[in-house]
Motif scaffolding. Structure first.
Motif, PDB file in Angstrom:
ATOM      1  N   ALA A 107       0.834  -1.214   0.000  1.00 44.43           N
ATOM      2  CA  ALA A 107       0.000   0.000   0.000  1.00 44.43           C
ATOM      3  C   ALA A 107       0.859   1.251   0.000  1.00 44.43           C
ATOM      4  CB  ALA A 107      -0.930  -0.009   1.214  1.00 44.43           C
ATOM      5  N   ALA A 108       1.940   1.243   0.781  1.00 42.29           N
ATOM      6  CA  ALA A 108       2.833   2.404   0.818  1.00 42.29           C
ATOM      7  C   ALA A 108       3.516   2.607  -0.523  1.00 42.29           C
ATOM      8  CB  ALA A 108       3.860   2.232   1.934  1.00 42.29           C
ATOM      9  N   ALA A 109       3.950   1.510  -1.154  1.00 37.39           N
ATOM     10  CA  ALA A 109       4.634   1.618  -2.443  1.00 37.39           C
ATOM     11  C   ALA A 109       3.694   2.129  -3.524  1.00 37.39           C
ATOM     12  CB  ALA A 109       5.210   0.264  -2.834  1.00 37.39           C
ATOM     13  N   GLN A 110       2.477   1.631  -3.528  1.00 33.91           N
ATOM     14  CA  GLN A 110       1.534   2.020  -4.575  1.00 33.91           C
ATOM     15  C   GLN A 110       1.131   3.488  -4.462  1.00 33.91           C
ATOM     16  OE1 GLN A 110      -1.657  -0.853  -4.351  1.00 33.91           O
ATOM     17  NE2 GLN A 110      -0.279  -2.561  -4.802  1.00 33.91           N
ATOM     18  N   SER A 111       1.028   3.987  -3.240  1.00 30.46           N
ATOM     19  CA  SER A 111       0.609   5.377  -3.056  1.00 30.46           C
ATOM     20  C   SER A 111       1.783   6.350  -3.029  1.00 30.46           C
ATOM     21  CB  SER A 111      -0.190   5.514  -1.758  1.00 30.46           C
ATOM     22  OG  SER A 111       0.646   5.240  -0.645  1.00 30.46           O
ATOM     23  N   GLY A 112       3.000   5.825  -2.800  1.00 33.38           N
ATOM     24  CA  GLY A 112       4.179   6.685  -2.751  1.00 33.38           C
ATOM     25  C   GLY A 112       4.330   7.482  -1.477  1.00 33.38           C
ATOM     26  N   VAL A 113       3.669   7.067  -0.384  1.00 31.36           N
ATOM     27  CA  VAL A 113       3.781   7.814   0.869  1.00 31.36           C
ATOM     28  C   VAL A 113       5.108   7.510   1.554  1.00 31.36           C
ATOM     29  CG1 VAL A 113       1.285   7.882   1.190  1.00 31.36           C
ATOM     30  CG2 VAL A 113       2.609   6.009   2.221  1.00 31.36           C
ATOM     31  N   ALA A 114       5.537   8.442   2.401  1.00 35.79           N
ATOM     32  CA  ALA A 114       6.708   8.218   3.243  1.00 35.79           C
ATOM     33  C   ALA A 114       6.294   7.354   4.440  1.00 35.79           C
ATOM     34  CB  ALA A 114       7.279   9.540   3.725  1.00 35.79           C
ATOM     35  N   SER A 115       7.249   6.565   4.949  1.00 31.80           N
ATOM     36  CA  SER A 115       6.926   5.693   6.072  1.00 31.80           C
ATOM     37  C   SER A 115       8.127   5.524   6.986  1.00 31.80           C
ATOM     38  CB  SER A 115       6.473   4.319   5.573  1.00 31.80           C
ATOM     39  OG  SER A 115       7.535   3.624   4.931  1.00 31.80           O
ATOM     40  N   LEU A 116       7.855   5.435   8.282  1.00 27.09           N
ATOM     41  CA  LEU A 116       8.854   5.088   9.290  1.00 27.09           C
ATOM     42  C   LEU A 116       8.229   4.107  10.269  1.00 27.09           C
ATOM     43  CD1 LEU A 116      10.567   8.438  10.413  1.00 27.09           C
ATOM     44  CD2 LEU A 116      11.344   6.819   8.703  1.00 27.09           C
ATOM     45  N   VAL A 117       9.032   3.162  10.743  1.00 28.21           N
ATOM     46  CA  VAL A 117       8.640   2.301  11.851  1.00 28.21           C
ATOM     47  C   VAL A 117       9.513   2.708  13.033  1.00 28.21           C
ATOM     48  CG1 VAL A 117       8.418  -0.046  12.701  1.00 28.21           C
ATOM     49  CG2 VAL A 117       7.985   0.450  10.286  1.00 28.21           C
ATOM     50  N   PHE A 118       8.893   2.990  14.167  1.00 31.03           N
ATOM     51  CA  PHE A 118       9.588   3.569  15.316  1.00 31.03           C
ATOM     52  C   PHE A 118      10.225   2.476  16.174  1.00 31.03           C
ATOM     53  CE2 PHE A 118       9.350   5.564  19.678  1.00 31.03           C
ATOM     54  CZ  PHE A 118      10.444   6.387  19.493  1.00 31.03           C
ATOM     55  N   PHE A 119      11.477   2.132  15.826  1.00 30.76           N
ATOM     56  CA  PHE A 119      12.323   1.313  16.687  1.00 30.76           C
ATOM     57  C   PHE A 119      13.083   2.314  17.562  1.00 30.76           C
ATOM     58  CE2 PHE A 119      11.842  -0.935  12.659  1.00 30.76           C
ATOM     59  CZ  PHE A 119      11.434  -2.202  13.079  1.00 30.76           C
ATOM     60  N   THR A 120      12.753   2.379  18.831  1.00 33.71           N
ATOM     61  CA  THR A 120      13.173   3.504  19.669  1.00 33.71           C
ATOM     62  C   THR A 120      14.665   3.812  19.566  1.00 33.71           C
ATOM     63  OG1 THR A 120      11.424   2.852  21.217  1.00 33.71           O
ATOM     64  CG2 THR A 120      13.015   4.481  21.977  1.00 33.71           C
ATOM     65  N   GLY A 121      15.505   2.787  19.720  1.00 33.68           N
ATOM     66  CA  GLY A 121      16.943   3.022  19.726  1.00 33.68           C
ATOM     67  C   GLY A 121      17.469   3.643  18.450  1.00 33.68           C
ATOM     68  N   ARG A 122      16.864   3.310  17.332  1.00 40.49           N
ATOM     69  CA  ARG A 122      17.337   3.826  16.050  1.00 40.49           C
ATOM     70  C   ARG A 122      17.095   5.336  15.907  1.00 40.49           C
ATOM     71  NH1 ARG A 122      18.032   0.030  11.974  1.00 40.49           N
ATOM     72  NH2 ARG A 122      18.727   1.812  10.729  1.00 40.49           N
ATOM     73  N   PHE A 123      16.311   5.899  16.828  1.00 42.84           N
ATOM     74  CA  PHE A 123      16.047   7.338  16.790  1.00 42.84           C
ATOM     75  C   PHE A 123      16.611   8.050  18.011  1.00 42.84           C
ATOM     76  CE2 PHE A 123      12.999   5.238  14.081  1.00 42.84           C
ATOM     77  CZ  PHE A 123      13.068   5.998  12.929  1.00 42.84           C
ATOM     78  N   GLN A 124      17.426   7.355  18.796  1.00 46.79           N
ATOM     79  CA  GLN A 124      18.194   7.979  19.868  1.00 46.79           C
ATOM     80  C   GLN A 124      19.580   8.275  19.298  1.00 46.79           C
ATOM     81  OE1 GLN A 124      17.338   4.750  22.662  1.00 46.79           O
ATOM     82  NE2 GLN A 124      16.298   6.229  23.986  1.00 46.79           N
ATOM     83  N   PRO A 125      19.985   9.529  19.245  1.00 50.15           N
ATOM     84  CA  PRO A 125      21.191   9.893  18.485  1.00 50.15           C
ATOM     85  C   PRO A 125      22.432   9.088  18.842  1.00 50.15           C
ATOM     86  CG  PRO A 125      19.954  11.862  19.034  1.00 50.15           C
ATOM     87  CD  PRO A 125      19.275  10.720  19.749  1.00 50.15           C
ATOM     88  N   ASN A 126      22.659   8.796  20.129  1.00 49.44           N
ATOM     89  CA  ASN A 126      23.889   8.079  20.465  1.00 49.44           C
ATOM     90  C   ASN A 126      23.825   6.629  20.006  1.00 49.44           C
ATOM     91  OD1 ASN A 126      21.974   7.442  22.536  1.00 49.44           O
ATOM     92  ND2 ASN A 126      23.650   6.815  23.887  1.00 49.44           N
ATOM     93  N   VAL A 127      22.649   6.002  20.069  1.00 49.39           N
ATOM     94  CA  VAL A 127      22.516   4.625  19.587  1.00 49.39           C
ATOM     95  C   VAL A 127      22.577   4.591  18.066  1.00 49.39           C
ATOM     96  CG1 VAL A 127      21.035   2.584  19.519  1.00 49.39           C
ATOM     97  CG2 VAL A 127      21.195   3.932  21.618  1.00 49.39           C
ATOM     98  N   ALA A 128      21.887   5.516  17.416  1.00 47.95           N
ATOM     99  CA  ALA A 128      21.929   5.576  15.954  1.00 47.95           C
ATOM    100  C   ALA A 128      23.350   5.806  15.465  1.00 47.95           C
ATOM    101  CB  ALA A 128      21.007   6.685  15.449  1.00 47.95           C
ATOM    102  N   GLY A 129      24.095   6.669  16.153  1.00 48.44           N
ATOM    103  CA  GLY A 129      25.489   6.902  15.783  1.00 48.44           C
ATOM    104  C   GLY A 129      26.332   5.660  15.974  1.00 48.44           C
ATOM    105  N   PHE A 130      26.083   4.933  17.059  1.00 52.43           N
ATOM    106  CA  PHE A 130      26.803   3.679  17.295  1.00 52.43           C
ATOM    107  C   PHE A 130      26.531   2.684  16.170  1.00 52.43           C
ATOM    108  CE2 PHE A 130      26.808  -0.705  18.630  1.00 52.43           C
ATOM    109  CZ  PHE A 130      28.013  -0.847  19.292  1.00 52.43           C
TER     110      PHE A 130
END
Length: 297
Positions: A107-130
């Motif tokens: 559905a996301a591909a067909q409509s071309g919408v942006a999407s994110l799945v919130f994996f908490t650590g991946r959006f914490q700057p120090n963990v994402a940087g690691f």
């Protein structure tokens, strides 16, 4: 301002999603929908927005959806929102089956919408940087993950969550482990799994290139045994994932920033989009199937 509709009324919806949306200078929380109308009304009143009693009406009123609901409920709403051209800010896991994850991805591909799945650590700057630095370094042979939580024996706000009680640590905190393992060690090519006491589950994963990892998870550890260890071993020595900086709501604010950047740039290649969410669901589903296999003789 990007108008967001919030789907969900539980603790995570209220204290993470709604709090971050309300505080964000470029997000406008326009309404709340929940399966319990009274809780939806209470949360909407808290944030000064409208409580909706119809899913599609809230989708119609917004530009993007933030979903904090059980994964099977989330998948259906995400498909409806994407089909209507609404951007997606979803929670982990994306779904409880690969088939439902595929529906969201399609559905996301067909409509071309942006999407994110919130994996908490991946959006914490120090963990994402690691994660970025460790993946770039390469040469990792194996990793060991222990995530022992205790949500059923304490006053945890998640202790009465029916879907967590039914599906356990594999589906609740397993996605957090995979969201860090996969960018560093590569896609999973083989999964073995076995159960321990309670909802304790042990995974043995083989990754592209031959690296391996072990993951041990439970939501029902004795309080004295609550632990978090996340260690990579390889040519560069030993690296431990740091505890995440900041609150989940702060991390969710970063996710909002990154979704807005995807929309503004017209790109659809975020590393935590619904395609990555589907990859995580595939590993979890394979692990669930492996748990039912008899041990080798």
């Amino acid at each position: 301002m990007l108008r967001f509709g919030l789907f969900g009324t539980g603790h995570w919806a209220a204290e993470t999603h709604a709090a971050a949306l309300d505080a964000h200078p470029k997000a406008d929380l326009v309404g709340v929908w929940g399966r319990n109308p009274d809780r939806a009304a209470a949360l909407a009143t808290r944030y000064g927005v409208r409580a909706f009693d119809d899913v599609d009406a809230l989708i119609e009123a917004c530009d993007a959806v933030a979903v904090a609901l059980p994964p099977d409920v989330q998948a259906d709403i995400a498909v409806r929102a994407a089909t209507a051209g609404r951007h997606l800010l979803l929670d982990k896991p994306l779904a409880l089956t690969v088939a439902d994850a595929d529906r969201v991805v399609d559905a996301a591909a067909q409509s071309g919408v942006a999407s994110l799945v919130f994996f908490t650590g991946r959006f914490q700057p120090n963990v994402a940087g690691f994660v970025a630095a460790t993946a770039a370094a390469g040469g990792w042979h194996t990793a060991n993950v222990i995530q022992f939580a205790s949500i059923f024996r304490t006053d945890s706000p998640y202790g009465q969550s029916p879907w967590r009680r039914q599906h356990g640590a594999l589906w609740d905190i397993g996605p957090h482990a995979l969201a860090i393992l996969l960018p560093v060690l590569g896609r999973v090519t083989q999964v073995a799994a076995t159960d321990g006491p309670g909802d304790l589950v042990h995974l043995m994963l083989t990754h592209d290139g031959g690296a391996t990892s072990t993951v041990s998870l439970t939501l029902d550890a004795p309080p004295e045994a609550v632990a978090r260890e996340f260690v990579f071993y390889g040519d560069n020595g030993i690296e431990r994932v740091p505890p995440g900086d900041g609150s989940p709501a702060t991390a969710f604010g970063v996710a909002i920033d990154q979704l807005l950047a995807e929309i503004d740039a017209g790109t659809r290649d975020h590393r935590c989009d619904v395609r990555f969410g589907r990859e995580v669901v595939t590993v979890l589903a394979d692990a669930e199937a492996a748990r039912t296999q008899p041990p080798p003789t």
